[in-house]
Design a protein around this motif. Structure first.
Motif, PDB file in Angstrom:
ATOM      1  N   ALA A   1      -7.511   1.510   8.905  1.00 35.57           N
ATOM      2  CA  ALA A   1      -6.295   1.470   7.998  1.00 35.57           C
ATOM      3  C   ALA A   1      -5.803  -0.359   8.263  1.00 35.57           C
ATOM      4  O   ALA A   1      -5.663  -0.849   7.280  1.00 35.57           O
ATOM      5  CB  ALA A   1      -5.212   2.228   8.677  1.00 35.57           C
TER       6      ALA A   1
ATOM      7  N   TRP B   1      -0.620   3.140   5.197  1.00 27.93           N
ATOM      8  CA  TRP B   1      -1.888   3.824   4.994  1.00 27.93           C
ATOM      9  C   TRP B   1      -2.068   5.117   6.089  1.00 27.93           C
ATOM     10  O   TRP B   1      -2.669   6.060   5.418  1.00 27.93           O
ATOM     11  CB  TRP B   1      -3.019   2.799   5.473  1.00 27.93           C
TER      12      TRP B   1
ATOM     13  N   GLY C   1      -4.126   7.106   3.599  1.00 27.54           N
ATOM     14  CA  GLY C   1      -5.082   6.374   2.826  1.00 27.54           C
ATOM     15  C   GLY C   1      -4.901   6.570   1.035  1.00 27.54           C
ATOM     16  O   GLY C   1      -5.758   6.176   0.549  1.00 27.54           O
TER      17      GLY C   1
ATOM     18  N   VAL D   1      -0.382   1.692  -0.489  1.00 21.21           N
ATOM     19  CA  VAL D   1      -0.846   0.730   0.323  1.00 21.21           C
ATOM     20  C   VAL D   1      -0.494  -0.815  -0.670  1.00 21.21           C
ATOM     21  O   VAL D   1       0.172  -1.554   0.005  1.00 21.21           O
ATOM     22  CB  VAL D   1      -2.283   0.761   0.795  1.00 21.21           C
TER      23      VAL D   1
END
Length: 449
Positions: A265, A293, A298, A303
């Motif tokens: 991340a 993240w 994710g 993000v």
């Protein structure tokens, strides 16, 4: 100012015909929509190319004894060469006419992150198909899906010699062959955790054992070979995967865990910020992206949204140098050169107008120098040769405009409020319109984003 920055910093540049995005919400909304450019400007898919490459290989072996095979070999060779240049044209056309420039930029970014270089064998004129199959469909999804698609694609397996990796204690390994650590090392060092992250050589070797079985068929398709898999459990970063029974789901499991690791991340949040914002992005920006993240497992759009929410995303200073591909796409877009490019016949105009200049500027098409992709720092691109090539190409593009654009209008279209007094003066004082166009495109403002 924000729409201008949205188009230049996060897209493929301003356009005389298409309105720029309004800001962060507009950029993300378009990214969430359909991929119109891939459908409008397709490239031959991976399997189609593999069929050509397979025939190319057979004819290459037969041509010395069979004149008919030699002639057919030349035809296939020319066709593959043509595909290579046309892939670049399609890439440029997508950038020139898109309303979704962030998708194009993200495709280029992630293609560099999961770099594979044009070469021989299965990688002969096929890398653009890898990008369209493994990278592009996942840039607006979860990083874990992107990681799995890229790492297990035949292009990556070939590039990093994974198809030759055999578990030493596997049925196949007991007859010879050995473990190859290339893919495992790059997955940890480049694709996920990053150099200097908390992993060891033991983790690399254990991951390499876990990845055994990933291979490629003789006709360039993915295959998983059970008798090449190293038996037993492997431990990567303290987590144990697998047992005595080969199971390719263990590979998916380890990649899924690596995709949401805190080191991944942070490493990739910093890399995205360096690419879009500045070579030395603010620490709190990286922290915000890293936290997002981890909070979203994710989710790449989340993000990107964290990045776009930060004040640094909209600072008026142009801190990043456009890479050659980005620069050329923006120049062709702002001069409305799409029709001419789309109508080009044969490969000579594509080679002379796109492929060769891109090489001279330092970014040969689909040929990064290594698995770490293209350099990010501006100093890598602002070199005497690179600048001379940019200036020459920009001036040539100005001369090709029929009828020539008015530089006094183009400077506003190309840069808007980012245009400085010097470039405005140059646009009005140039000895002719072609020179004025070239000076705008070669200006420091246009070279940056």
């Amino acid at each position: 100012m924000i729409p201008t920055l949205a188009a230049i910093r996060f897209g493929t540049g301003l356009s005389p015909d298409l309105p720029p995005p309004d800001g962060a919400a507009d950029l993300l909304a378009r990214l969430d929509g359909p991929d119109e450019m891939a459908e409008r400007f397709p490239v031959p898919d991976w399997n189609t190319r593999m069929d050509l490459i397979r025939r190319h290989g057979r004819l290459r072996r037969a041509r010395r004894e069979d004149p008919a095979a030699a002639e057919e070999y030349k035809k296939i060779n020319r066709r593959l060469h043509t595909i290579y240049h046309r892939d670049l044209r399609q890439t440029m056309m997508r950038a020139i006419v898109t309303r979704d420039g962030l998708r194009e930029r993200l495709t280029w970014f992630w293609a560099g992150h999961f770099a594979v270089a044009d070469g021989g064998g299965y990688l002969r004129r096929s890398v653009a198909a890898y990008h369209d199959a493994a990278i592009r469909p996942h840039v607006a999804g979860r990083f874990g899906d992107l990681l799995f698609a890229a790492v297990t694609h035949p292009a990556m397996l070939t590039y990093l010699d994974q198809e030759k990796s055999i578990g030493p204690n596997s049925p196949r390994g007991r007859r010879g062959g050995g473990l190859n650590e290339n893919l495992a090392r790059e997955v940890l060092e480049l694709h996920t955790l990053g150099a200097g992250a908390p992993y060891s050589q033991t983790d690399v070797r254990e991951l390499a054992k876990l990845l055994t079985g990933l291979s490629v068929t003789r006709d360039g398709r993915f295959r998983w070979v059970r008798n090449m898999v190293e038996p037993g459990a492997e431990t990567v970063l303290g987590e144990t995967y697998g047992d005595e029974t080969p199971n390719r789901h263990d590979i998916a499991a380890v990649l899924s865990d690596l995709a949401v690791h805190p080191a991944t991340a942070r490493h990739l949040s910093a890399k995205i910020a360096r690419h879009f914002i500045a070579d030395d992005p603010p620490a709190d920006l990286i922290e915000a992206m890293t936290g997002t993240w981890l909070d979203t497992d994710g989710s790449l759009p989340a993000v990107y949204g964290a990045m776009l929410d930060h004040p640094a995303a909209w600072a008026p200073e142009l801190r990043k140098v456009r890479r050659p591909l980005d620069f050329m796409a923006a120049a062709l877009r702002v001069t409305d050169s799409g029709s001419e490019l789309e109508a080009a016949r044969g490969i000579r105009p594509l080679r002379e107008g796109l492929t060769d200049p891109l090489t001279l500027m330092g970014q040969p098409w689909l040929r990064p120098s290594g698995p770490d992709g293209w350099p990010e720092e501006g100093t890598a691109w602002i070199t005497p040769q690179g600048l001379a090539a940019r200036l020459g190409w920009a001036m040539d593009l100005g001369r090709r405009q029929k009828p020539a654009l008015d530089p006094r209008l183009l400077v506003e279209t190309a840069l808007g409020p980012l245009a400085g007094d010097r470039v405005r003066f140059a646009a009005g004082a140039a000895e002719d319109r072609a020179a004025g166009i070239g000076l705008i495109l070669a200006s420091p403002e246009f070279q940056r984003r």
